[in-house]
Design a protein around this motif. Structure first.
Motif, mmCIF file in Angstrom:
data_model
loop_
_atom_site.group_PDB
_atom_site.id
_atom_site.type_symbol
_atom_site.label_atom_id
_atom_site.label_comp_id
_atom_site.label_asym_id
_atom_site.label_seq_id
_atom_site.Cartn_x
_atom_site.Cartn_y
_atom_site.Cartn_z
ATOM 1 N N PHE A 13 55.603 23.004 101.448
ATOM 2 C CA PHE A 13 56.584 22.899 100.378
ATOM 3 C C PHE A 13 56.309 23.966 99.322
ATOM 4 O O PHE A 13 55.229 24.567 99.295
ATOM 5 C CB PHE A 13 56.599 21.492 99.759
ATOM 6 C CG PHE A 13 55.353 21.120 98.994
ATOM 7 C CD1 PHE A 13 55.296 21.265 97.618
ATOM 8 C CD2 PHE A 13 54.249 20.602 99.657
ATOM 9 C CE1 PHE A 13 54.150 20.909 96.911
ATOM 10 C CE2 PHE A 13 53.103 20.244 98.965
ATOM 11 C CZ PHE A 13 53.057 20.395 97.591
ATOM 12 N N GLU A 14 57.283 24.194 98.486
ATOM 13 C CA GLU A 14 57.194 25.155 97.385
ATOM 14 C C GLU A 14 57.194 24.372 96.081
ATOM 15 O O GLU A 14 57.971 23.425 95.918
ATOM 16 C CB GLU A 14 58.403 26.105 97.391
ATOM 17 C CG GLU A 14 58.685 26.771 98.720
ATOM 18 C CD GLU A 14 57.606 27.730 99.176
ATOM 19 O OE1 GLU A 14 56.999 28.391 98.306
ATOM 20 O OE2 GLU A 14 57.370 27.816 100.385
ATOM 21 N N ALA A 15 56.320 24.751 95.157
ATOM 22 C CA ALA A 15 56.285 24.074 93.861
ATOM 23 C C ALA A 15 55.616 24.967 92.833
ATOM 24 O O ALA A 15 54.924 25.940 93.169
ATOM 25 C CB ALA A 15 55.550 22.739 93.967
ATOM 26 N N ALA A 16 55.822 24.608 91.584
ATOM 27 C CA ALA A 16 55.207 25.335 90.467
ATOM 28 C C ALA A 16 54.281 24.394 89.710
ATOM 29 O O ALA A 16 54.412 23.164 89.794
ATOM 30 C CB ALA A 16 56.286 25.866 89.529
ATOM 31 N N HIS A 17 53.356 24.970 88.987
ATOM 32 C CA HIS A 17 52.501 24.192 88.095
ATOM 33 C C HIS A 17 51.834 25.126 87.103
ATOM 34 O O HIS A 17 51.868 26.349 87.242
ATOM 35 C CB HIS A 17 51.454 23.379 88.862
ATOM 36 C CG HIS A 17 50.348 24.190 89.473
ATOM 37 N ND1 HIS A 17 49.106 23.672 89.734
ATOM 38 C CD2 HIS A 17 50.278 25.476 89.883
ATOM 39 C CE1 HIS A 17 48.332 24.594 90.280
ATOM 40 N NE2 HIS A 17 49.030 25.682 90.394
ATOM 41 N N SER A 18 51.239 24.532 86.095
ATOM 42 C CA SER A 18 50.383 25.268 85.170
ATOM 43 C C SER A 18 49.197 24.369 84.864
ATOM 44 O O SER A 18 49.270 23.146 85.006
ATOM 45 C CB SER A 18 51.135 25.629 83.881
ATOM 46 O OG SER A 18 51.493 24.464 83.177
ATOM 47 N N LEU A 19 48.115 24.993 84.475
ATOM 48 C CA LEU A 19 46.897 24.261 84.115
ATOM 49 C C LEU A 19 46.544 24.650 82.680
ATOM 50 O O LEU A 19 45.652 25.477 82.445
ATOM 51 C CB LEU A 19 45.770 24.587 85.092
ATOM 52 C CG LEU A 19 46.085 24.252 86.559
ATOM 53 C CD1 LEU A 19 44.997 24.774 87.485
ATOM 54 C CD2 LEU A 19 46.283 22.759 86.732
ATOM 55 N N PRO A 20 47.254 24.079 81.711
ATOM 56 C CA PRO A 20 47.134 24.524 80.324
ATOM 57 C C PRO A 20 45.775 24.265 79.683
ATOM 58 O O PRO A 20 45.478 24.832 78.635
ATOM 59 C CB PRO A 20 48.243 23.750 79.602
ATOM 60 C CG PRO A 20 48.555 22.599 80.483
ATOM 61 C CD PRO A 20 48.241 23.020 81.881
ATOM 62 N N ASP A 21 44.930 23.445 80.289
ATOM 63 C CA ASP A 21 43.606 23.190 79.719
ATOM 64 C C ASP A 21 42.606 24.307 80.018
ATOM 65 O O ASP A 21 41.469 24.263 79.530
ATOM 66 C CB ASP A 21 43.051 21.861 80.231
ATOM 67 C CG ASP A 21 43.820 20.673 79.676
ATOM 68 O OD1 ASP A 21 44.464 20.820 78.615
ATOM 69 O OD2 ASP A 21 43.798 19.607 80.311
ATOM 70 N N LEU A 22 43.022 25.286 80.813
ATOM 71 C CA LEU A 22 42.147 26.427 81.086
ATOM 72 C C LEU A 22 42.100 27.348 79.883
ATOM 73 O O LEU A 22 42.963 27.298 78.999
ATOM 74 C CB LEU A 22 42.635 27.182 82.322
ATOM 75 C CG LEU A 22 42.521 26.412 83.636
ATOM 76 C CD1 LEU A 22 43.184 27.194 84.765
ATOM 77 C CD2 LEU A 22 41.061 26.143 83.968
ATOM 78 N N SER A 23 41.115 28.220 79.857
ATOM 79 C CA SER A 23 40.955 29.123 78.717
ATOM 80 C C SER A 23 42.152 30.060 78.589
ATOM 81 O O SER A 23 42.812 30.398 79.576
ATOM 82 C CB SER A 23 39.669 29.931 78.871
ATOM 83 O OG SER A 23 39.731 30.719 80.042
ATOM 84 N N GLU A 24 42.397 30.468 77.352
ATOM 85 C CA GLU A 24 43.490 31.400 77.085
ATOM 86 C C GLU A 24 43.297 32.669 77.912
ATOM 87 O O GLU A 24 42.191 33.187 78.023
ATOM 88 C CB GLU A 24 43.525 31.752 75.600
ATOM 89 C CG GLU A 24 44.708 32.600 75.211
ATOM 90 C CD GLU A 24 44.756 32.875 73.727
ATOM 91 O OE1 GLU A 24 45.253 33.948 73.361
ATOM 92 O OE2 GLU A 24 44.273 32.023 72.951
ATOM 93 N N GLY A 25 44.351 33.114 78.535
ATOM 94 C CA GLY A 25 44.279 34.308 79.361
ATOM 95 C C GLY A 25 44.014 34.028 80.836
ATOM 96 O O GLY A 25 44.193 34.911 81.670
#
Length: 128
Positions: A13-25
């Motif tokens: 399947f195709e999907a998007a995500h983000s892991l905003p708790d990671l360090s900036e950059g």
């Protein structure tokens, strides 16, 4: 000969995500997408006629879940935890054990989630 049979079935399947708790950059902190591959591995103490751990056709509910819940979605909106491959594998394993496994002759051994061709995370169930 002593041993155990195992089978595996892969869904994509195709999907998007983000892991905003990671360090900036960090590249994964930004919204991005993957072409996921998810493999379910099952085993059984003995084969059922005509010689199956589980008929692959009995895994159709997994395809239905993936198509209706994960495919072309933002995983941050689907999972209640950070949408890492590790967490996704555990979420899928839990869903499978509750919703699919009770009607199968085989039992789930593991779920492996690949975000790319060269990386994966796996959730292995305790011996049951």
């Amino acid at each position: 000969m002593p041993g155990r049979h195992r089978i595996g079935k892969t869904f994509r399947f195709e999907a998007a995500h983000s892991l905003p708790d990671l360090s900036e950059g960090h590249q994964c902190a930004r919204m991005h997408g993957h072409s996921y591959a998810v493999e379910f591995v099952l085993t059984a103490d003995r084969l059922v006629p005509p010689g199956f751990v589980t008929d692959f056709g009995e895994l159709a509910p997994v395809k239905k879940l993936i198509d209706s819940t994960l495919d072309h979605r933002v995983l941050n909106d689907v999972l209640s935890v950070a949408p890492t491959s590790e967490n996704l594998a555990a979420w899928l394993a839990s869903w499978f054990v509750e919703h699919v496994e009770p009607s199968l002759p085989g039992r789930l051994v593991s779920v492996r989630v690949s975000e790319t061709a060269s990386s994966w995370a796996e959730f292995v169930l305790e011996e049951r």
